[in-house]
Write a protein that holds these residues in place. Sequence first.
Motif: not given
Lengths: 359, 354
Positions: A3-12, B29, B99, B234-235, B347, B350, B353
């Motif tokens: 789903l995501a390469k990075k473990p965190d899901l922060v979106l910018r 955010v 995830s 997530g963090f 993906s 993400r 972004e």
Amino acid sequence: MALAKKPDLVLRTNGASIWEKLSVLYRLLLGITIGATIYWGTRQVSRADTSEPTPAPTIPAEEGLSLKGKTIGITVIGTDHYWDLRAYQGQIDEVKRLGGTPIALDGGRDDKRQISQIQTLISQKPDAIIEQLGTLSVLEPWLEKVVKAGIPLFTVDTASPASINDTTSDNFFIGEQLAVQLANDIHGEGNVLVFNGFYGVPVCAIRYDELKEVLKFYPKIKIIEPELRDVIPNTVQNAYAQVNEMLTKYPKGQIAAVWSAWDVPQVGATEAVDGAQRNEVKTYGVDGSPDVVALIKDQKSSAAAVVAQQPYLIGKTAVDNAARYLNGDHSLPPYSFVPALLVTKKNADEMQKFLGQRP
Amino acid sequence: MTDEGNGQNRESPKEPAREGSVGLMEPPVATTKGDGPPINGALLLRAGSLMGFVLVIAYFALVAPGFLSVGNITNVLEQSAILGVLSFGMTIVMIAGGSNVITGGIDLSIANNLGLSAAVYAILLKTGQPDIVALSLTLLTGLAVGLLNAIAVVSIGILPLIATLTVMNICAGFELVITQNTVLQASSPLLAVLAGDGPFGIATLAYLLLIIGLILIAVIEYTPFGLRLYAVGGFREAALAAGLSVNRYIATSYILSGICASIGAVLSVALLSGSSTGSGDMLLSVVVTALLGVVFSRRLVPTISGSLLSVLFIGFLINGFQLTNISSYWVNGVEGLLILFAVATTSLVRRREA
């Protein structure tokens, strides 16, 4: 699936270019999904695999029957076995031949899915519903709901009190024919391996009980205990492994035959016996799938006999019965028996042709 | 369920974070700092997905007779109940484990846990145990399987993918031992209620899906506990730095998932009048539902509300297929297409972004 390469899901947010690319991709995918849905929506029921060689033979022409303007719901537990698929096809083809519209639903061997399909089928209010096989205890409350909704219910190979008519083979005769052939082939003497994993399925229980009935009068034939259990799925591999083990456990001369209530375990058993070169062991089963009939025809194979049913004709007969009922004939008997045929090494070639399994 | 306005941040844990209940992270955010409205890919994807949902419903409403009738909607809710409860469990594990599908949280044992729990429930009823005993032991079975997952993942440190795969096999094995690969019939007063209709002639299972969904939405999306689950998934570093017992939250997520599986088992026994073989086949649908649920969430994270929407979307889609007389053979293919769509777009968004 990452789903995501990075473990965190922060979106910018990154500006308009992302939006453009994203929107193109998104529209494309959404377009495919919805477009495909709309396209499929315009199509009729797609048929089950129609690549079978020839339609079944010996279908008597039924004059005056019609399903014009009628919708028939067809629900089957699965079509992974030759028998199931042919009976399913027989129903679909016959509904179309009589001018009706089939709503054909394959439960994919999933009780939940079949229940959902029946539930939705009830809300579609077809003129009749035909149900084929499945787990009776699971189905029964839902079959009763079909009746409560005022929809005439017919069944294929499923004896249910809710059903107006059940079209099936005469399983008493099938069981007896197979047992007599087995006893004769092994000269009334020897040990028999028996697959009895589906005694809960009525047709299997009947065949098994008939075997026991016949063997009562052949005291020198013994069923090896404990009996074997056939399974679904992986029936062939599993039967192969079990018979292989038994062949090791019982040396040459100690097993005369392998019996199973249908012919998929028979395939695994035959492979095991042939592989171990134990040609004194003979295998027996029921249904008459083309691969099994071909094995029986092969003189070197240990497959000795199979009672072949006529599933396509069974499916067709069920639809004809429904059509008769919908046309006002309410004198149907509770059961319609379609003849089954004993296939042995002697008649396999001829039977292959008769069953429509070769030109 | 689907506030589409972009002003209110309904599901976001950022609000409690601001209140300082945990105070462990930058709010996740998705808004632009500075000028312009808070528009981004994730929001568009969510809005688009909701629109896709509405379009599919609208299409079937137009072409399928009776699609929007109360009876049919009830059917879909009832048919979605078991899958829904399982996907809630899967969602919780994905939230707490992060995830990333390879290293993140996933519970592959959930469908077989349902099979095992259903077998336990059916055999207990068959041997004459009262409902309360059978129900308690069934929930305990689910909980024990969850605990086993938790120990394997948290205490032993096995990758969730592998740990839960192993537990999946253990469950399948025990189920076979109990059922001998047969269907165990079961009936009880509780099952009769669950299999029947509730108020207004609507199926009890339909009510249960919504009730369980709403309770879990409240717990996971609106409480400090839920916020911390998101933080842990997530963090992780931030959560650790803030003094959260990360492992305890991850373990809890597997236990909750186990309980969801056993609740699903009770519903399944009610629907099928007993235990049934082949429960493991539901796994792919559960994964599809939980992953598709992500595109229904504002920040592209697993949410209970997203999973509820997703299970209803799939339910309506399958139902619409049948009502418009499209072969059921298309269903698997379409499920595959949906998973591809969900995973590809999330993906992509993400990556762009990040």
